[in-house]
Motif scaffolding. Structure first.
Motif, PDB file in Angstrom:
ATOM      1  N   GLY A  29      53.068  38.509  43.282  1.00  0.00           N
ATOM      2  CA  GLY A  29      52.549  39.744  42.724  1.00  0.00           C
ATOM      3  C   GLY A  29      51.738  39.316  41.507  1.00  0.00           C
ATOM      4  O   GLY A  29      52.302  39.004  40.452  1.00  0.00           O
ATOM      5  N   ILE A  30      50.420  39.211  41.679  1.00  0.00           N
ATOM      6  CA  ILE A  30      49.595  38.688  40.584  1.00  0.00           C
ATOM      7  C   ILE A  30      48.400  39.602  40.353  1.00  0.00           C
ATOM      8  O   ILE A  30      47.901  40.234  41.284  1.00  0.00           O
ATOM      9  CB  ILE A  30      49.105  37.242  40.861  1.00  0.00           C
ATOM     10  N   SER A  31      47.982  39.660  39.121  1.00  0.00           N
ATOM     11  CA  SER A  31      46.774  40.431  38.821  1.00  0.00           C
ATOM     12  C   SER A  31      46.192  39.877  37.523  1.00  0.00           C
ATOM     13  O   SER A  31      46.870  39.161  36.788  1.00  0.00           O
ATOM     14  CB  SER A  31      47.105  41.918  38.658  1.00  0.00           C
ATOM     15  N   GLY A  32      44.943  40.206  37.288  1.00  0.00           N
ATOM     16  CA  GLY A  32      44.306  39.729  36.056  1.00  0.00           C
ATOM     17  C   GLY A  32      42.845  39.491  36.308  1.00  0.00           C
ATOM     18  O   GLY A  32      42.209  40.207  37.081  1.00  0.00           O
ATOM     19  N   ARG A  33      42.330  38.484  35.649  1.00  0.00           N
ATOM     20  CA  ARG A  33      40.918  38.140  35.805  1.00  0.00           C
ATOM     21  C   ARG A  33      40.812  36.650  36.119  1.00  0.00           C
ATOM     22  O   ARG A  33      41.462  35.827  35.459  1.00  0.00           O
ATOM     23  CB  ARG A  33      40.199  38.418  34.492  1.00  0.00           C
ATOM     24  N   PHE A  34      40.009  36.352  37.103  1.00  0.00           N
ATOM     25  CA  PHE A  34      39.847  34.952  37.511  1.00  0.00           C
ATOM     26  C   PHE A  34      38.790  34.302  36.634  1.00  0.00           C
ATOM     27  O   PHE A  34      37.759  34.900  36.348  1.00  0.00           O
ATOM     28  CB  PHE A  34      39.443  34.915  38.991  1.00  0.00           C
ATOM     29  N   THR A  35      39.062  33.048  36.239  1.00  0.00           N
ATOM     30  CA  THR A  35      38.212  32.429  35.218  1.00  0.00           C
ATOM     31  C   THR A  35      36.973  31.731  35.763  1.00  0.00           C
ATOM     32  O   THR A  35      36.128  31.306  34.980  1.00  0.00           O
ATOM     33  CB  THR A  35      39.019  31.353  34.464  1.00  0.00           C
ATOM     34  N   VAL A  36      36.902  31.562  37.091  1.00  0.00           N
ATOM     35  CA  VAL A  36      35.793  30.750  37.611  1.00  0.00           C
ATOM     36  C   VAL A  36      34.826  31.619  38.429  1.00  0.00           C
ATOM     37  O   VAL A  36      35.194  32.132  39.482  1.00  0.00           O
ATOM     38  CB  VAL A  36      36.319  29.598  38.505  1.00  0.00           C
ATOM     39  N   PRO A  37      33.596  31.788  37.958  1.00  0.00           N
ATOM     40  CA  PRO A  37      32.625  32.569  38.729  1.00  0.00           C
ATOM     41  C   PRO A  37      32.407  31.988  40.121  1.00  0.00           C
ATOM     42  O   PRO A  37      32.720  30.826  40.375  1.00  0.00           O
ATOM     43  CB  PRO A  37      31.342  32.491  37.896  1.00  0.00           C
ATOM     44  N   ARG A  38      31.832  32.826  40.987  1.00  0.00           N
ATOM     45  CA  ARG A  38      31.686  32.466  42.396  1.00  0.00           C
ATOM     46  C   ARG A  38      31.036  31.088  42.560  1.00  0.00           C
ATOM     47  O   ARG A  38      30.005  30.795  41.961  1.00  0.00           O
ATOM     48  CB  ARG A  38      30.856  33.528  43.101  1.00  0.00           C
ATOM     49  N   SER A  39      31.672  30.286  43.406  1.00  0.00           N
ATOM     50  CA  SER A  39      31.215  28.896  43.550  1.00  0.00           C
ATOM     51  C   SER A  39      30.172  28.803  44.660  1.00  0.00           C
ATOM     52  O   SER A  39      30.001  29.734  45.438  1.00  0.00           O
ATOM     53  CB  SER A  39      32.416  27.999  43.855  1.00  0.00           C
ATOM     54  N   PRO A  44      31.511  44.731  34.143  1.00  0.00           N
ATOM     55  CA  PRO A  44      32.806  44.955  33.500  1.00  0.00           C
ATOM     56  C   PRO A  44      34.006  44.522  34.337  1.00  0.00           C
ATOM     57  O   PRO A  44      35.001  44.049  33.800  1.00  0.00           O
ATOM     58  CB  PRO A  44      32.836  46.473  33.276  1.00  0.00           C
ATOM     59  N   ASP A  45      33.897  44.648  35.671  1.00  0.00           N
ATOM     60  CA  ASP A  45      35.069  44.280  36.479  1.00  0.00           C
ATOM     61  C   ASP A  45      34.957  42.877  37.080  1.00  0.00           C
ATOM     62  O   ASP A  45      35.728  42.509  37.956  1.00  0.00           O
ATOM     63  CB  ASP A  45      35.303  45.324  37.583  1.00  0.00           C
ATOM     64  N   ALA A  46      34.021  42.064  36.596  1.00  0.00           N
ATOM     65  CA  ALA A  46      33.860  40.712  37.147  1.00  0.00           C
ATOM     66  C   ALA A  46      35.169  39.933  37.036  1.00  0.00           C
ATOM     67  O   ALA A  46      35.787  39.894  35.978  1.00  0.00           O
ATOM     68  CB  ALA A  46      32.759  39.976  36.391  1.00  0.00           C
ATOM     69  N   GLY A  47      35.559  39.329  38.134  1.00  0.00           N
ATOM     70  CA  GLY A  47      36.745  38.477  38.132  1.00  0.00           C
ATOM     71  C   GLY A  47      38.063  39.214  38.178  1.00  0.00           C
ATOM     72  O   GLY A  47      39.132  38.584  38.176  1.00  0.00           O
TER      73      GLY A  47
END
Ligand code: FMN
Length: 455
Positions: A199-209, A186-189
């Motif tokens: 000041g940024i927050s959210g969800r990152f779109t690219v899974p671990r490389s 649920p908390d991925a990214g």
């Protein structure tokens, strides 16, 4: 117990717009065609180089309102070029110079992680910090940054980028036994980063490389630049290709890295260097002088000196003496869009005058003689010996090599010098690692990366 032989690290520099790249020669290829990038990268991979390296310019340089002659060939976008090279190479690292001042962490993290995925773990970012208003006028906020803050911004940018990369870890995609499907936790990214710049927050779109964190390079020699590199960089693109400056820089950076709690071998020092080969030493020296004369035209010589004097020197004859007036450090910059690496203008002017006097050189000749970072000149055997000895004696950990001739210049080095380095046991004969990080002998951070506070 004898110390093991150091392996020479090699990067291939495809000259962009600078006076080293003699793009006007009839035998030179295009600076923008895919085939030029492809040829250089494939040649570097054939020579078992560690990586392909692109410098970057975000603006065409100007003198008194006119763009430099060399810049008329333009500056293609780094990520686009590196992604295309990823498709035609298998092992070669892909290093791009990208500015930390005018780019946003989310975009950078995304582009670099994407390149790392596309290339199976070969991405590297050379973090540069040019801040000037002239460069900035192409961007959203113009020249907003006080020069004193350039590395604070770079460090925060890098920390934010790492937080984004680390927002996914390997365990974030899990197999769901009941449905037989793969699910993201649920908390991925999820990420949150707050500092003085962002000041940024959210969800990152690219899974671990594949590399977890792409390799970080740095270029910049001020005390702040050195501190930033010692704490953060995996390698430095250095301007010091000659002794004794190179060895002083090497010692200084390794000591700083140790003071920052790192191992000396976890940061690699890689000077930029050119090379000229001949069947005999005399032939190589003759070729070298012919190339330097071709590279440093009278106009280029004046521009390079104007960068130090910060004065209009157009009234001086390039074939006459070095200007007798003093530099003007406080005037508005006469040359726009060029990184200034000579920290003390007066000391540099004094040195140039002394060299001119001692060697009986005119203005252009003194530029030819002094504005060269670290040429490797000689027979293939001599150049192999120069490279190996420089590295074994801790002048550097390797070199980032560029030829004046795009894209064919590297072929001769790979055909003639690489086998000799391999014979000496100083260069791999096959790639052994699966990622650039592995090949460079850097710590594996795939699993060690700390996952930042989740939003
Ligand atoms: C060897 C070397 C190569 C550099 N290449 C680039 C480049 O390609 N693009 C760029 O914008 N800045 C480049 N820079 C500029 C630096 O990143 C930096 O912005 C500038 O030198 C100021 O840093 P400093 O004050 O720590 O020296 C380079 C600097 C050095 C020393």
């Amino acid at each position: 117990m004898s110390t093991p032989r150091k392996q020479v690290i090699l990067g291939a520099y495809l000259g962009g717009v600078n006076h080293h790249t003699a793009w006007w020669l009839p035998e030179a290829g295009s600076q923008a065609d895919f085939s030029s990038f492809e040829h250089t990268a494939r040649t570097a991979e054939r020579g078992k180089f560690d990586f392909f390296f692109l410098a970057e310019g975000l603006i065409l340089r100007e003198r008194a309102g006119k763009i430099f002659d060399q810049d008329i060939i333009g500056r293609p976008d780094t990520f686009t070029v590196l992604a295309s090279i990823a498709a035609v190479t298998e092992h070669l690292g892909l290093a791009g110079t990208i500015n930390a001042t005018f780019n946003e962490p989310y975009e950078l993290a995304r582009q670099l992680a994407s390149l790392d995925h596309l290339s199976d773990g070969r991405a590297a970012w050379n973090v540069v910090t040019s801040f000037d208003a002239f460069t900035g006028q192409n961007f959203r906020r113009g020249g907003f940054l006080d020069p004193a803050d350039r590395y604070a911004r770079a460090e925060e940018t890098l920390n934010a980028v790492r937080a984004l990369w680390d927002s996914w870890d390997a365990a974030d995609i899990v197999a769901d036994k009941s449905s037989g499907r793969f699910l993201a936790r649920p908390d991925a990214g999820s990420f949150a980063f707050h500092g003085s710049q962002f000041g940024i927050s959210g969800r990152f779109t690219v899974p671990r490389s594949p590399q977890g964190r792409p390799v970080i390079l740095q270029a910049g020699v001020s005390p702040q630049g050195r501190a930033f590199a010692a704490a953060n960089a995996d390698a430095i693109f250095s301007p010091y290709g000659k002794l004794p400056e190179a060895a002083d820089f090497y010692r200084d950076i390794k000591a700083r890295a140790i003071a920052a709690g790192r191992a000396a071998e976890d940061i690699k020092i890689l000077p930029s260097a050119s090379f000229v080969l001949g069947d005999t030493e005399a032939e190589a020296i003759e070729k070298y002088h012919a190339i330097r004369t071709e590279q440093v035209t009278g106009q280029t010589a004046l521009i390079l000196l104007e960068q130090i004097w910060n004065r209009d020197l157009s009234g001086y004859d390039p074939e006459g003496p070095v200007p007798d007036i003093d530099p003007d450090p406080d005037a508005a910059p006469i040359i726009q869009g060029r990184a200034f690496v000579h920290q003390d203008r007066f000391a540099t002017v004094e040195r140039l005058r002394q060299v001119a006097e001692a060697k009986k050189l005119n203005l252009r000749e003194v530029v030819i003689d002094q504005f060269e970072r670290g040429p490797l000149v000689g027979t293939p055997a001599q150049v192999a010996e120069q490279i190996d000895a420089f590295v074994q004696n801790d002048g550097s950990d390797g070199f980032i090599l560029g030829s004046h001739l795009v894209p064919w210049g590297l072929d001769e080095f790979v055909d003639k010098v690489v086998p000799l380095l391999q014979e000496r046991g100083a260069l791999r004969t096959e790639y052994t690692g699966t990622t650039l990080r592995d090949n460079l002998g850097l710590p594996d951070v795939r699993s060690a990366a700390t996952v930042p506070a989740r939003a």
